[in-house]
Structure formats: C-alpha cells, structure tokens
Motif scaffolding. Structure first.
Motif, mmCIF file in Angstrom:
data_model
loop_
_atom_site.group_PDB
_atom_site.id
_atom_site.type_symbol
_atom_site.label_atom_id
_atom_site.label_comp_id
_atom_site.label_asym_id
_atom_site.label_seq_id
_atom_site.Cartn_x
_atom_site.Cartn_y
_atom_site.Cartn_z
ATOM 1 N N ILE A 24 0.771 -1.275 -0.029
ATOM 2 C CA ILE A 24 -0.104 0.052 -0.188
ATOM 3 C C ILE A 24 1.013 1.167 0.211
ATOM 4 N N GLU A 25 2.077 1.213 0.798
ATOM 5 C CA GLU A 25 2.933 2.276 0.946
ATOM 6 C C GLU A 25 3.519 2.608 -0.822
ATOM 7 N N ILE A 26 3.907 1.504 -1.408
ATOM 8 C CA ILE A 26 4.393 1.699 -2.686
ATOM 9 C C ILE A 26 3.475 2.080 -3.536
ATOM 10 N N SER A 27 2.030 1.573 -3.591
ATOM 11 C CA SER A 27 1.068 2.294 -4.497
ATOM 12 C C SER A 27 0.939 3.579 -4.271
ATOM 13 N N GLU A 28 0.782 4.173 -2.978
ATOM 14 C CA GLU A 28 0.688 5.651 -2.717
ATOM 15 C C GLU A 28 1.762 6.488 -3.199
ATOM 16 N N LYS A 29 3.051 5.771 -3.208
ATOM 17 C CA LYS A 29 4.200 6.628 -3.688
ATOM 18 C C LYS A 29 4.226 6.686 -5.070
ATOM 19 N N ILE A 30 3.764 5.912 -5.846
ATOM 20 C CA ILE A 30 3.908 5.957 -7.411
ATOM 21 C C ILE A 30 2.234 6.217 -7.897
ATOM 22 N N GLY A 31 1.336 6.317 -7.052
ATOM 23 C CA GLY A 31 -0.197 6.507 -7.730
ATOM 24 C C GLY A 31 -0.658 5.523 -8.358
ATOM 25 N N ALA A 32 -0.343 4.159 -7.770
ATOM 26 C CA ALA A 32 -0.785 3.021 -8.461
ATOM 27 C C ALA A 32 -2.448 2.942 -8.046
ATOM 28 N N GLY A 33 -3.040 3.729 -7.114
ATOM 29 C CA GLY A 33 -4.438 3.638 -6.809
ATOM 30 C C GLY A 33 -5.077 2.528 -6.336
ATOM 31 N N ILE A 34 -4.449 1.824 -5.690
ATOM 32 C CA ILE A 34 -5.083 0.681 -4.880
ATOM 33 C C ILE A 34 -5.799 1.069 -3.809
ATOM 34 N N THR A 35 -7.275 0.870 -3.922
ATOM 35 C CA THR A 35 -8.075 1.273 -2.858
ATOM 36 C C THR A 35 -8.129 0.780 -1.617
ATOM 37 N N TYR A 36 -8.068 1.261 -0.426
ATOM 38 C CA TYR A 36 -8.177 0.884 0.906
ATOM 39 C C TYR A 36 -9.192 1.795 1.734
ATOM 40 N N GLY A 37 -9.516 0.838 2.731
ATOM 41 C CA GLY A 37 -10.631 1.477 3.727
ATOM 42 C C GLY A 37 -10.030 1.586 5.076
#
Length: 94
Positions: A24-37
């Motif tokens: 999730i941290e990697i996704s946020e860094k590159i803007g991969a857009g993994i949705t989380y709650g």
C-alpha cells in the motif's frame, strides 16, 4: 539493506523499494491507486493479486488469511496494507 523490485502490471511501472515495505505504501508513492478502507487488514478493500513473486512476500498473518478467506480470495491474493515485500521481483495486479 535488501531491495525488492515491484512492478504494477496495469501501469507498467517498476520501482525498487527497501525490503519490509508494504504494498500500500508503494502504491501511494507511485499513484497506483490501490483502494483501501482501514489500513488495518480488517476490511479487505485493498486486495490485490500477486502475479509473480509470492515467494518474495511476507507470510500471511492470521488476520490477513481470515479476511482473504472471508472474501473468497485465492492463494495468489494479498491485502496490500499487510503484505510486505522481502526482496526479489514481484508483479502486482491491483
């Protein structure tokens, strides 16, 4: 410190990150857009498929395993908020 190469298949982006980094941290860094709650491993919103490199990921925790089973996810799925990369090459479809 060991590094891991993580590729987000849909974006065609590969990034080198320190071992122990959560998906999730990697996704946020590159803007991969993994949705989380919740970011706590309880809601299952951030489920992703590991296309290759599962052997380079941390083991599922009891909670993560329970949530994935409740959501009928296969063995190739992980919760991005819980799964840590340990090294090697990993390909994610999220």
């Amino acid at each position: 410190m060991p590094k891991a190469s993580v590729t987000f298949e849909k974006l065609g982006i590969t990034i080198l990150v320190p071992a122990g980094t959560r998906l999730i941290e990697i996704s946020e860094k590159i803007g991969a857009g993994i949705t989380y709650g919740c970011r706590e491993g309880e809601c299952g919103t951030c489920t992703v498929r590991i296309v290759s490199g599962m052997e380079n990921m941390s083991e599922r925790s009891v909670l993560e395993d329970k949530v994935l089973q409740e959501n009928m996810a296969g063995r190739d799925h992980r919760l991005a908020c819980q799964a840590q990369v340990l090294g090697g090459n990993i390909v994610v479809r999220g």
